[in-house]
Design an enzyme around this catalytic site. Structure first.
Site, PDB file in Angstrom:
ATOM      1  N   HIS A  18       0.698  -1.161  -0.111  1.00 40.76           N
ATOM      2  CA  HIS A  18       0.353   0.094  -0.330  1.00 40.76           C
ATOM      3  C   HIS A  18       1.046   0.923   0.065  1.00 40.76           C
ATOM      4  CE1 HIS A  18      -3.011  -2.955   2.585  1.00 40.76           C
ATOM      5  NE2 HIS A  18      -3.738  -2.465   1.156  1.00 40.76           N
ATOM      6  N   LYS A  42     -17.070  -5.729   8.787  1.00 44.88           N
ATOM      7  CA  LYS A  42     -15.705  -6.136   9.798  1.00 44.88           C
ATOM      8  C   LYS A  42     -15.117  -5.486  11.052  1.00 44.88           C
ATOM      9  CE  LYS A  42     -13.392  -6.521   4.641  1.00 44.88           C
ATOM     10  NZ  LYS A  42     -12.490  -6.368   3.755  1.00 44.88           N
TER      11      LYS A  42
HETATM   12  O1  PNS Z   1      -8.346  -2.918   0.950  1.00 45.19           O
HETATM   13  P1  PNS Z   1      -9.588  -3.355   0.522  1.00 45.19           P
HETATM   14  O2  PNS Z   1     -10.761  -4.017   1.221  1.00 45.19           O
HETATM   15  O3  PNS Z   1      -9.470  -3.963  -0.746  1.00 45.19           O
HETATM   16  O4  PNS Z   1     -10.902  -1.906   0.248  1.00 45.19           O
HETATM   17  C1  PNS Z   1     -11.832  -2.262  -0.563  1.00 45.19           C
HETATM   18  C2  PNS Z   1     -12.747  -1.161  -0.453  1.00 45.19           C
HETATM   19  C3  PNS Z   1     -12.658   0.039   0.355  1.00 45.19           C
HETATM   20  C4  PNS Z   1     -11.611   0.100  -2.146  1.00 45.19           C
HETATM   21  C5  PNS Z   1     -14.080  -1.329  -0.902  1.00 45.19           C
HETATM   22  O5  PNS Z   1     -14.899  -1.857  -0.693  1.00 45.19           O
HETATM   23  C6  PNS Z   1     -14.998  -0.322  -1.358  1.00 45.19           C
HETATM   24  O6  PNS Z   1     -14.997   1.279  -2.167  1.00 45.19           O
HETATM   25  N1  PNS Z   1     -16.237   0.290  -0.086  1.00 45.19           N
HETATM   26  C7  PNS Z   1     -16.977   1.684  -0.131  1.00 45.19           C
HETATM   27  C8  PNS Z   1     -18.336   1.060  -0.593  1.00 45.19           C
HETATM   28  C9  PNS Z   1     -18.667   1.594  -2.272  1.00 45.19           C
HETATM   29  O7  PNS Z   1     -18.068   2.062  -2.854  1.00 45.19           O
HETATM   30  N2  PNS Z   1     -19.146   0.304  -2.891  1.00 45.19           N
HETATM   31  C10 PNS Z   1     -18.992   0.169  -4.645  1.00 45.19           C
HETATM   32  C11 PNS Z   1     -17.436  -0.013  -5.174  1.00 45.19           C
HETATM   33  S1  PNS Z   1     -17.129  -2.137  -5.179  1.00 45.19           S
END
Ligand code: PNS
Length: 163
Positions: A18, A42
């Site tokens: 990251h 989570k």
């Molecule tokens: O570090 P991660 O868990 O791979 O990140 C995932 C993340 C936070 C980028 C994704 O789950 C996200 O964008 N969550 C917010 C909800 C959202 O916008 N959902 C629609 C897009 S799939």
């Protein structure tokens, strides 16, 4: 024109993969906001506040144009709130691609004004994930090369037999 990007993620915790993406995105954009998702579904190892503090320590050398903030809800809503036209995500391997493609298309459907930019993770971090780093730390392994120093310290404290 000022180019603003958000780099969203769970960051539980931030890994060196990251951090490498954040460093490179910081060089590409005028302002980069690293967004730590507060996901009620989570049960994280670290609270959003702890993760924000760890990430702030790690990205401090990148300059004042890099900010860290928590967010709830949709990434594209967070991006709009922050005046960002871009979402940055890292790709470690082909296995990441399918889910990331789906997310990028969903985000673009929701908010066509926000585009997703992918950066390939540095080769040496291709194997690395937050889950893997947590597992190594949980069983007393050395995570120095996997996570920033503040994260390694926090994991040591969290998993120490007396802590
Ligand atoms: O570090 P991660 O868990 O791979 O990140 C995932 C993340 C936070 C980028 C994704 O789950 C996200 O964008 N969550 C917010 C909800 C959202 O916008 N959902 C629609 C897009 S799939």
């Amino acid at each position: 024109m000022i180019r603003v990007a958000v780099f969203p993620g769970s960051f539980d915790p931030m890994t060196n993969a990251h951090l490498d993406v954040a460093r490179r995105a910081a060089a590409l954009f005028d302002r980069l906001v690293i967004g730590v998702l507060n996901n009620p579904r989570k049960s994280p190892l670290f609270s959003v506040e702890e993760r924000i503090a760890q990430i702030r320590a790690a990205v401090a050398p990148f300059g004042p144009h890099v900010e860290v903030a928590g967010f709830d809800g949709l990434t594209v809503a967070f991006a709009r709130e922050r005046g960002a036209g871009f979402v940055v995500r890292g790709l470690r391997a082909v296995s990441d691609f399918e889910a990331e493609l789906q997310m990028a298309h969903t985000n673009r459907k929701l908010q066509p004004a926000v585009d997703t930019v992918f950066l390939m993770s540095a080769l040496e971090f291709g194997y690395l994930s937050s889950t893997l780093a947590k597992e190594v730390a949980r069983f007393g392994g050395n995570v120095e090369d996997m996570v920033p120093p503040a994260v390694a310290e926090a994991m040591r404290a969290r998993f120490s037999p007396v802590g």
